[in-house]
Design a protein around this motif. Structure first.
Motif, PDB file in Angstrom:
ATOM      1  N   LYS A 108       3.451  13.407  -5.181  1.00  0.00           N
ATOM      2  CA  LYS A 108       2.947  13.164  -3.824  1.00  0.00           C
ATOM      3  C   LYS A 108       2.499  11.711  -3.742  1.00  0.00           C
ATOM      4  O   LYS A 108       1.663  11.262  -4.528  1.00  0.00           O
ATOM      5  N   LYS A 109       3.042  10.981  -2.752  1.00  0.00           N
ATOM      6  CA  LYS A 109       2.781   9.551  -2.669  1.00  0.00           C
ATOM      7  C   LYS A 109       1.513   9.210  -1.891  1.00  0.00           C
ATOM      8  O   LYS A 109       0.847   8.221  -2.193  1.00  0.00           O
ATOM      9  N   ASP A 110       1.167  10.008  -0.857  1.00  0.00           N
ATOM     10  CA  ASP A 110      -0.037   9.669  -0.092  1.00  0.00           C
ATOM     11  C   ASP A 110      -1.236  10.411  -0.670  1.00  0.00           C
ATOM     12  O   ASP A 110      -1.154  11.061  -1.705  1.00  0.00           O
ATOM     13  N   ASN A 111      -2.367  10.312  -0.012  1.00  0.00           N
ATOM     14  CA  ASN A 111      -3.599  10.893  -0.521  1.00  0.00           C
ATOM     15  C   ASN A 111      -3.486  12.412  -0.639  1.00  0.00           C
ATOM     16  O   ASN A 111      -2.898  13.076   0.209  1.00  0.00           O
ATOM     17  N   LEU A 112      -4.092  12.938  -1.694  1.00  0.00           N
ATOM     18  CA  LEU A 112      -4.097  14.379  -1.915  1.00  0.00           C
ATOM     19  C   LEU A 112      -5.409  14.950  -1.400  1.00  0.00           C
ATOM     20  O   LEU A 112      -6.490  14.608  -1.883  1.00  0.00           O
ATOM     21  N   VAL A 113      -5.310  15.845  -0.422  1.00  0.00           N
ATOM     22  CA  VAL A 113      -6.484  16.512   0.143  1.00  0.00           C
ATOM     23  C   VAL A 113      -6.323  18.002  -0.117  1.00  0.00           C
ATOM     24  O   VAL A 113      -5.356  18.620   0.336  1.00  0.00           O
ATOM     25  N   THR A 114      -7.270  18.602  -0.846  1.00  0.00           N
ATOM     26  CA  THR A 114      -7.122  19.998  -1.256  1.00  0.00           C
ATOM     27  C   THR A 114      -8.153  20.929  -0.633  1.00  0.00           C
ATOM     28  O   THR A 114      -8.136  22.123  -0.898  1.00  0.00           O
ATOM     29  N   ASP A 115      -9.069  20.393   0.193  1.00  0.00           N
ATOM     30  CA  ASP A 115     -10.142  21.241   0.708  1.00  0.00           C
ATOM     31  C   ASP A 115      -9.943  21.655   2.158  1.00  0.00           C
ATOM     32  O   ASP A 115     -10.842  22.216   2.775  1.00  0.00           O
ATOM     33  N   SER A 116      -8.769  21.366   2.722  1.00  0.00           N
ATOM     34  CA  SER A 116      -8.593  21.704   4.135  1.00  0.00           C
ATOM     35  C   SER A 116      -7.358  22.559   4.389  1.00  0.00           C
ATOM     36  O   SER A 116      -7.405  23.522   5.138  1.00  0.00           O
ATOM     37  N   ALA A 117      -6.248  22.247   3.769  1.00  0.00           N
ATOM     38  CA  ALA A 117      -5.013  22.978   4.041  1.00  0.00           C
ATOM     39  C   ALA A 117      -4.164  23.028   2.780  1.00  0.00           C
ATOM     40  O   ALA A 117      -4.406  22.306   1.807  1.00  0.00           O
ATOM     41  N   GLU A 118      -3.166  23.885   2.806  1.00  0.00           N
ATOM     42  CA  GLU A 118      -2.256  24.010   1.675  1.00  0.00           C
ATOM     43  C   GLU A 118      -1.427  22.739   1.530  1.00  0.00           C
ATOM     44  O   GLU A 118      -0.970  22.162   2.515  1.00  0.00           O
ATOM     45  N   VAL A 119      -1.252  22.319   0.288  1.00  0.00           N
ATOM     46  CA  VAL A 119      -0.474  21.110   0.018  1.00  0.00           C
ATOM     47  C   VAL A 119       1.006  21.466   0.088  1.00  0.00           C
ATOM     48  O   VAL A 119       1.450  22.433  -0.534  1.00  0.00           O
ATOM     49  N   VAL A 120       1.755  20.683   0.847  1.00  0.00           N
ATOM     50  CA  VAL A 120       3.184  20.955   1.022  1.00  0.00           C
ATOM     51  C   VAL A 120       3.986  19.714   0.670  1.00  0.00           C
ATOM     52  O   VAL A 120       3.483  18.584   0.702  1.00  0.00           O
ATOM     53  N   PHE A 121       5.242  19.936   0.348  1.00  0.00           N
ATOM     54  CA  PHE A 121       6.158  18.851   0.008  1.00  0.00           C
ATOM     55  C   PHE A 121       6.618  18.157   1.297  1.00  0.00           C
ATOM     56  O   PHE A 121       7.170  18.795   2.197  1.00  0.00           O
ATOM     57  N   LEU A 122       6.403  16.820   1.379  1.00  0.00           N
ATOM     58  CA  LEU A 122       6.739  16.044   2.578  1.00  0.00           C
ATOM     59  C   LEU A 122       7.613  14.858   2.181  1.00  0.00           C
ATOM     60  O   LEU A 122       7.122  13.764   1.909  1.00  0.00           O
ATOM     61  N   PRO A 123       8.935  15.042   2.145  1.00  0.00           N
ATOM     62  CA  PRO A 123       9.814  13.934   1.738  1.00  0.00           C
ATOM     63  C   PRO A 123       9.756  12.764   2.704  1.00  0.00           C
ATOM     64  O   PRO A 123       9.990  11.616   2.310  1.00  0.00           O
ATOM     65  N   GLU A 124       9.445  13.034   4.004  1.00  0.00           N
ATOM     66  CA  GLU A 124       9.378  11.942   4.972  1.00  0.00           C
ATOM     67  C   GLU A 124       8.226  10.990   4.681  1.00  0.00           C
ATOM     68  O   GLU A 124       8.206   9.853   5.176  1.00  0.00           O
ATOM     69  N   ARG A 125       7.258  11.425   3.867  1.00  0.00           N
ATOM     70  CA  ARG A 125       6.141  10.556   3.492  1.00  0.00           C
ATOM     71  C   ARG A 125       6.324   9.982   2.078  1.00  0.00           C
ATOM     72  O   ARG A 125       5.390   9.448   1.498  1.00  0.00           O
ATOM     73  N   GLY A 126       7.534  10.116   1.549  1.00  0.00           N
ATOM     74  CA  GLY A 126       7.835   9.527   0.248  1.00  0.00           C
ATOM     75  C   GLY A 126       7.704  10.461  -0.940  1.00  0.00           C
ATOM     76  O   GLY A 126       7.902  10.042  -2.087  1.00  0.00           O
TER      77      GLY A 126
END
Length: 766
Positions: A636-654
């Motif tokens: 994951k290239k951008d900031n990792l936030v784990t306390d609000s929503a499920e982390v998903v794979f976002l290729p458009e964000r790198g």
């Protein structure tokens, strides 16, 4: 001799013309068959379901608590008294003993003949057990036949010892039931006597020799020792001798002192034989197991040979208030002899001593809270009274400090090894095994032989991880925690710290560790580090996400870079920043324990790791050591936030999804040696928290040990791995086991029952 055989033949006829002999054989057969088939069926069902058995099937089927011998040994004492109770008492109660006394037959021939009959019957029981040993040759993949035949020998010797005991008890009374009960009592006494008077040095050696408990343990596992064989022969000699003199006493008119002297001679000579046969230099060994599983590994034997003939003194310091008191208590002496026996087998002059003391326990800092208002002396007195111990046995804290300072060892149970004026500590550990294993003992021996041990130096001065703190992210467990078995200190390494800003890097160290510097290294420090690498020094660099700018300039020359971003892994139970990469075959080759394990499914745990990119086109050969699973892990290239929503794979964000390396090895030839470097995208995998994480299949401590073993060219830890067991599968399906159940539990017992019934009916008609 002919007379002995005639008496044995007559006794066997009497035995088999009664239903009890047939009944016991049938019960023994059914017990062995039911246990054997029950364990085999359990394994077969697992195999049919696609499972695999990890370990020795033969040991599990025959030697485990659920195994055939496990059940037989627990109940064996029930069989023999029912057979021996009438050997002599039957003759006494019927009056035929007087005819034997007046005949030209000698008393010893009577005793030997009846005992020979019991030896033959015992052999029949062993042959029944042998049915299942023979079956296992065809129903288990590559069974360890040496171990199984050794177990059969142990079973037979135990049966013969029980028979001799029963024969003597039959001489003492005219009532058969009383003889059987006395045999039960004597067997129980011989099983218990080894725990009596263990605080008296001379007496405990005699009672331990007399104890029958555990005497077959070595033989069941495949190790035949002369002292165990002599023990059974001595027990047979003791009770047969007592039987002979008891019968002679009934037919001779001798003074009481003569009769007592005979008994005393038999007992004293038995104890003398036992004493001399137990001297380490007098004991012979034969390891019948495949791969010599019950013998020290060749590496350990080599180290012991290097110790030569000089004596080795092992002094155990045992704190009354420590948590491991039981390991060194007075009644544990003989257990500790057993623990050291694999080593005294090859070095006879290992001298064991124990020093008892009391002092504050650093493992129980709240001790004074439970004993408010009491001094240390009063607390120790209360502990000693609860164990029926005298305070005269213990050194006071002041007396101990004159002998040795055990505060660095937390005032816990520890052994000090002394050899040619050099000393080192051998520790016990806070795990299920507790006692040091062959690897740890060999490392301690090596410390006594070597002037210098491989040293791992950890850099400081840039907020790196500390080797002296117990915080979750620090490295004390890995490096020098004395209570942790796999710490580098206990595996044979020396560890130290060094500041690049004020010290030069020594040239004689095994490896340098740069773990998660949080501020940039100064130019002077970087020059020292660069010079160390250029000279061929071994190195471990552990980075962290967000610290790429600090380490990448230095790593660029090696052909490795910490990639931008952070690795995440989807899991229903664990946080997304905790990844579990798989170990590769490369890292498995670093350490024999990994090469012999199932490394293809082993994982390491890495909280907050980044991926590594590398180019294998420079001076170094680079190989991945840990790789992520492409199915559930991505960068994951951008900031990792784990306390609000499920982390998903976002290729458009790198975000990138592929199999990433999180640890790599680098090698090159320089200065006539192979330089070895390791780079990782995480520093927490060596942290205290991850080394003690048990809720995963993660094997971080084995992985870390492999890395430092490789960096020190395999000098430590001492390789004590053994060949994998070959008998890892049964050659049966559950349906075939069901068919065998009919054969073993119905057909064979039915044949025995029919044969016995026919014989008894024909005998009755005659």
């Amino acid at each position: 001799m002919k007379t002995i055989f005639r008496i044995a033949k007559t006794e066997l006829r009497t035995l088999f013309y009664s239903p009890i002999a047939w009944f016991l054989m049938i019960v023994f057969l059914i017990q062995c068959g039911a246990t054997y088939l029950g364990v085999m069926e359990a394994i077969a069902r697992d195999q049919d379901a696609g499972g695999k058995f990890f370990g020795s099937v033969g040991e599990f089927v025959f030697l485990s608590n659920r195994g055939v011998l496990g059940g037989v040994m627990r109940n064996l004492y029930l069989y023999i008294p029912l057979l021996t109770m009438g050997l002599i008492s039957r003759e006494t109660s019927s009056g035929t003993i007087k005819l034997l006394y007046t005949s030209p037959i000698r008393v010893r021939e009577i005793v030997f003949g009846k005992f020979l009959a019991m030896m033959i019957y015992s052999l029949l029981l062993v042959m029944i057990f042998g049915i299942f040993v023979t079956s296992s040759m065809f129903q288990i993949k590559s069974p360890d036949t040496g171990m199984l035949f050794s177990a059969m020998l142990g079973l037979y010797l135990l049966l013969c010892a029980y028979s001799a005991i029963g024969l003597f008890m039959s001489c003492l009374t005219t009532y058969q039931v009383v003889a059987a009960v006395c045999t039960f009592v004597m067997i129980g006494l011989l099983s218990y006597v080894g725990t009596l008077w263990q605080d008296i040095a001379f007496v405990r050696n005699l009672t331990y020799f007399l104890s029958i408990s555990g005497r077959t343990g070595n033989m069941l596992l495949g190790l035949i020792t002369s002292k165990d064989v002599i023990y059974f022969l001595a027990i047979v000699y003791l009770f047969l001798g007592l039987s002979i003199y008891k019968l002679k006493a009934g037919m001779e008119s001798k003074p009481a002192i003569v009769k007592t002297g005979r008994y005393a001679f038999v007992i004293v000579s038995t104890l003398a034989v036992g004493y001399f046969s137990s001297i380490p230099s007098m004991v012979g060994y034969y390891d019948a197991s495949r791969g010599k599983q019950r013998t020290l590994t060749p590496n350990a034997q080599k180290i012991i040979r290097e110790l030569g003939d000089a004596p080795l003194e092992v002094t155990a310091y045992n704190n009354l208030l420590g948590r491991h008191w039981d390991l060194g208590s007075p009644d544990s002496y003989n257990r500790n002899l057993g623990r050291w026996e694999p080593y005294t087998r090859f070095k006879h002059n290992i001298e064991l001593k124990t020093v008892l003391y009391y002092d504050s326990s650093y493992e129980n800092p709240g001790m004074y809270r439970y004993y408010q208002g009491k001094t240390l002396d009063q607390i120790a007195k209360q502990y000693a009274d609860s164990r029926d111990l005298s305070m005269d046995q213990f050194k006071t804290p002041a007396e101990m400090r004159k002998v040795i300072n055990l505060k660095p060892e937390l005032n816990r149970y520890v052994m000090q090894l002394k050899y040619k004026g050099k000393t080192t500590f051998l520790r016990v550990f806070d795990d299920n095994q507790e006692w040091p294993g062959e690897t740890e003992v060999s490392a301690a021996f090596k410390r006594l032989l070597q002037a210098k041990m491989p040293k791992i130096v950890f850099l400081t001065g840039h907020l790196e991880r500390s080797i002296n703190k117990l915080g979750d992210r620090e490295y004390k467990v890995l490096t020098n925690l004395t209570t942790f078995r796999n710490s580098l200190l206990n595996q044979g390494f020396d560890v130290d710290t060094l500041s690049l800003e004020s010290q030069d890097i020594p040239t004689d160290i095994s490896a340098l560790v740069l773990a998660d510097p949080k501020v940039a290294i100064t130019t002077a420090g970087m020059e020292k580090l660069q010079r160390y690498v250029n000279n061929g020094g071994n190195l471990l660099v552990a980075g962290e996400p967000g610290k790429q700018a600090i380490l990448n300039p230095f790593l660029r020359q090696l052909g490795v870079q910490l990639m931008d971003g952070i690795l995440v892994q989807t899991s229903k139970d664990l946080q997304p920043e905790l990844i579990t990469p798989y170990l590769t075959a490369t890292v498995a080759s670093f350490y024999p324990a990994l090469a012999h394990s199932h490394h293809d499914s082993a994982m390491a745990s890495m909280p907050r790791a980044t991926a590594l990119s590398y180019s294998d086109t420079g001076a170094f050969t680079i190989k991945p050591l840990l790789v992520t699973d492409i199915r559930n892990c991505w960068l994951k290239k951008d900031n990792l936030v784990t306390d609000s929503a499920e982390v998903v794979f976002l290729p458009e964000r790198g975000d990138e999804r592929k199999s990433f390396a999180t640890a790599v090895s680098l090698t090159r030839k320089i200065n006539n040696k192979e330089q070895r470097i390791i780079v990782t995208g995480d520093a927490d995998f060596m942290g205290n928290a991850e080394l003690q994480r048990f809720n995963l299949r993660a094997a971080n401590f084995v992985f870390n040990t492999a890395l430092f073993s490789w960096l020190s060219y395999g000098e430590f830890p001492i390789d004590s791995t053994r060949p994998k067991p070959e008998d890892t599968a049964v050659l049966l399906t559950k349906d075939q086991v069901k068919f065998l159940r009919i054969i073993y539990l119905w057909v064979l017992p039915g044949i025995l029952l029919a044969f016995g019934a026919i014989l008894l009916i024909r005998r009755k008609r005659k």
